[in-house]
Design a protein around this motif. Structure first.
Motif, PDB file in Angstrom:
ATOM      1  N   PRO A 164       0.814  -1.226   0.000  1.00 16.50           N
ATOM      2  CA  PRO A 164       0.000   0.000   0.000  1.00 16.50           C
ATOM      3  C   PRO A 164       0.842   1.269   0.000  1.00 16.50           C
ATOM      4  N   ALA A 206     -11.776  -2.832   2.031  1.00 17.98           N
ATOM      5  CA  ALA A 206     -10.355  -2.828   1.637  1.00 17.98           C
ATOM      6  C   ALA A 206      -9.943  -1.449   1.122  1.00 17.98           C
ATOM      7  N   LEU A 265      -7.273   1.119   2.792  1.00 24.92           N
ATOM      8  CA  LEU A 265      -6.139   1.676   2.043  1.00 24.92           C
ATOM      9  C   LEU A 265      -6.097   3.202   2.187  1.00 24.92           C
ATOM     10  N   LEU A 320      -6.721  -4.100   5.798  1.00 30.37           N
ATOM     11  CA  LEU A 320      -6.538  -4.133   4.343  1.00 30.37           C
ATOM     12  C   LEU A 320      -6.210  -5.547   3.875  1.00 30.37           C
TER      13      LEU A 320
END
Lengths: 515, 74
Positions: A168, A348, A352, A375
């Motif tokens: 990420p 998700a 993020l 996540l």
């Protein structure tokens, strides 16, 4: 704000159309290169074994046609990479290293192996020993096949993303296992089926050109010898394509059940499913699968789909509605419904966003780890967060249904065709029946149609995903004006049509010249 | 690797290119095609979208912005 107000919807459709146009055009050259490589290598092997100059002339003739096709196909695939960077920039960034490695290896293999051995093959007849020349010819084909391997590895990863982890911080997928990516079972199946089906194109092309000479009563000795080799290569490849196709279908049933359901227009699945041979499905509109009504005049093979998908008469195959509503696999694993997956995907994306914002704000490690965990646990459904309506998860059923039937139908016809050709070669006189010689010529566009239909099934069947479950087209596409994509679409159309016309013209001239 | 080997390799390519017939036409087509692909199409029609819309080293910011916005805003 709706993201559609920021992204021109036409951009997605035109970018898809442009990519499809480029890929379809590219695929006109690749299978003939792979297929003719085998045919010409077999012929040169005959020359090496017999030392008969006739086989040398024959091999040189087919190598010349290979050269024309090879030259016209060079670099047509590179345009696809340009499109990644311009039209599909989010996707291009998101796949990160995964694509970089296979495509770099492909580039190196293609450049060094092909440029070295192609040169020896064309320039080396009087310069190197027959054995070395033969090795160069086989290695030219092997180089092209290895190139195809890496491209197909990249494609297979999009259909079945393995061996990677999403970072990420960089917004990229990072490779954690090269072996998992390079030797993914999906990639192996795809490679075997695709390359073997390319050999069919080589076989059909050889038989067709040979039959044209027989029709014209020219080059009869070469045509009679070539038609046998073309038909043997074609028959072995056709049977191999059927076997590998069966294996591919099982893999699709396992990892892309929606694609299989779309291919079959199967709305409500279950055990002991029949395989539709044909039915009158409306080719122009997406069927009302929620109602579950089957298309009229369906002819089906009992248990056929269960056997195709599971190798068992009573095997369970989910339909479109089962997949959307959630179902339990025979091994007891429960597949989430589309609504549940969409919810997990949204979690998700939110995780993020929160993680990146928290990191910017200098949040402590515990906070960041909690967001990362959130996540990670929802990442398998990341792409579903972009889905507004679960109907978007259903690929265009009519295209998949008919493209699959054209591919399989023509594939079966080709097996019969090659058997008839070989029967006439060995038990009758192939130089006599004009109907068979004309049929051979007609089989060339049919075989290409089947080959392209295979790709239509593979690519339309995975819609809306560019990367299965991870990234849909709406998130992959660049925020560009659709007008620029439309312009380049028509530039390509004009360019590709011109180049194809040039190739066909040169090819026909070379065939007309003879050996 | 001997000098003789390198000379042979050079002669292979040199004589091969000099004696081309059909190959000459094919090479012209390849060169024109490469020019159109790399000079015309790449330069004028296929810029790198992310590089054009982000600063060097912060490409992830741009991509994250695009992808999060599309996911959350709808």
């Amino acid at each position: 704000m709706n993201f559609l107000s920021a992204i021109d919807l036409g951009t997605i459709e035109w970018s898809r159309a442009q990519f499809a146009l480029t890929a379809i055009y590219h695929w006109l050259f690749v299978p003939l290169t792979l297929g003719l490589a085998v045919v010409m290598a077999v012929m040169e092997t005959k020359y090496y074994l017999t030392k008969d100059d006739f086989w040398k002339r024959t091999a040189m003739f087919w190598q010349r046609l290979f050269g024309v096709n090879f030259a016209m196909g060079v670099a047509t695939g590179i345009i696809l990479e340009f499109e990644f960077g311009t039209n599909w920039s989010n996707y291009s960034w998101f796949v990160g290293d995964i694509f970089g490695a296979p495509l770099a290896i492909e580039g190196i293999v293609a450049f060094f192996m092909e440029s070295t051995f192609v040169a020896v093959m064309f320039f080396g007849w009087k310069k190197v020993s027959p054995g070395f020349h033969l090795a160069a010819t086989w290695l030219t084909g092997l180089g092209a096949t290895l190139s195809a391997w890496w491209i197909l590895v990249a494609n297979a990863w999009m259909q079945y993303p393995v061996g990677c982890e999403f970072n990420p911080d960089t917004m990229r997928n990072e490779m954690v296992s090269f072996a998992d990516v390079a030797l993914s079972p999906f990639a192996i199946d795809k490679f075997c089926h695709t390359v073997i089906s390319a050999w069919i194109i080589g076989g059909v092309f050889t038989v067709a050109v040979s039959c044209w000479y027989l029709l014209k009563k020219r080059e009869e000795k070469m045509a009679l010898a070539s038609v046998k080799i073309g038909a043997i290569v074609g028959l072995i490849a056709s049977i191999g394509a059927a076997a590998t196709g069966h294996h591919s279908a099982q893999r699709v049933a396992e990892v892309q059940p929606m694609k299989l359901a779309a291919m079959e227009a199967l709305y409500n699945g279950g055990e002991s499913q029949s395989l539709t041979v044909i039915s009158l499905l409306n080719p122009f509109t997406q069927p009302d699968y929620e109602k579950g009504e089957e298309a009229p005049l369906k002819i089906a093979v009992p248990y056929g789909l269960s056997i195709l998908a599971t190798n068992s008469l009573g095997g369970y195959v989910p339909g479109v509605n089962d997949i959307l509503n959630g179902y339990t696999r025979p091994n007891g694993i429960r597949e989430l419904s589309a609504d549940e997956k969409i919810e997990r995907g949204q979690l998700a994306i939110q995780a993020l966003a929160d993680y990146r914002a928290a990191k910017k704000d200098g949040a402590d490690k515990a906070q960041l780890n909690a967001l990362l965990d959130k996540l990670k646990v929802n990442m398998p459904y990341f792409g579903y967060g972009y889905i507004r309506d679960k109907s978007e998860l259903v690929p265009p059923i009519p295209i998949n249904f008919y493209a699959f039937r054209v591919m399989v139908g023509v594939g079966c016809l080709l097996i019969l065709f090659f058997m008839v050709v070989l029967f006439f070669c060995y038990k009758r006189d192939i130089s006599r029946p004009a109907w068979l010689q004309k049929t051979a010529i007609v089989m060339v566009p049919l075989a290409y149609l089947a080959s392209e239909c295979g790709w239509l099934v593979a690519e339309f069947g995975r819609q809306p995903w560019t990367i299965q479950d991870m990234l849909p087209t709406v998130a992959s596409v660049s925020n560009v004006n659709s007008g620029s994509v439309v312009i380049t679409f028509f530039i390509f159309l004009a360019l590709f049509t011109t180049m194809l016309a040039v190739e066909i013209n040169i090819m026909l001239k070379q065939i007309s010249k003879g050996a | 690797m001997g000098k003789g080997f390198l000379t042979n390799v050079f002669r292979l390519y040199y004589d091969g290119f000099r004696n081309m017939t059909l190959g000459r036409t094919l090479w012209i087509i390849i060169l024109v095609k490469l020019f159109v692909i790399f000079v015309v199409l790449k330069v004028f029609f296929f810029p790198n979208h992310i590089k054009e819309n982000s600063t060097a080293g912060e490409e992830d910011e741009y991509v994250a912005g695009e992808m999060i916005k599309r996911g959350i805003d709808h």
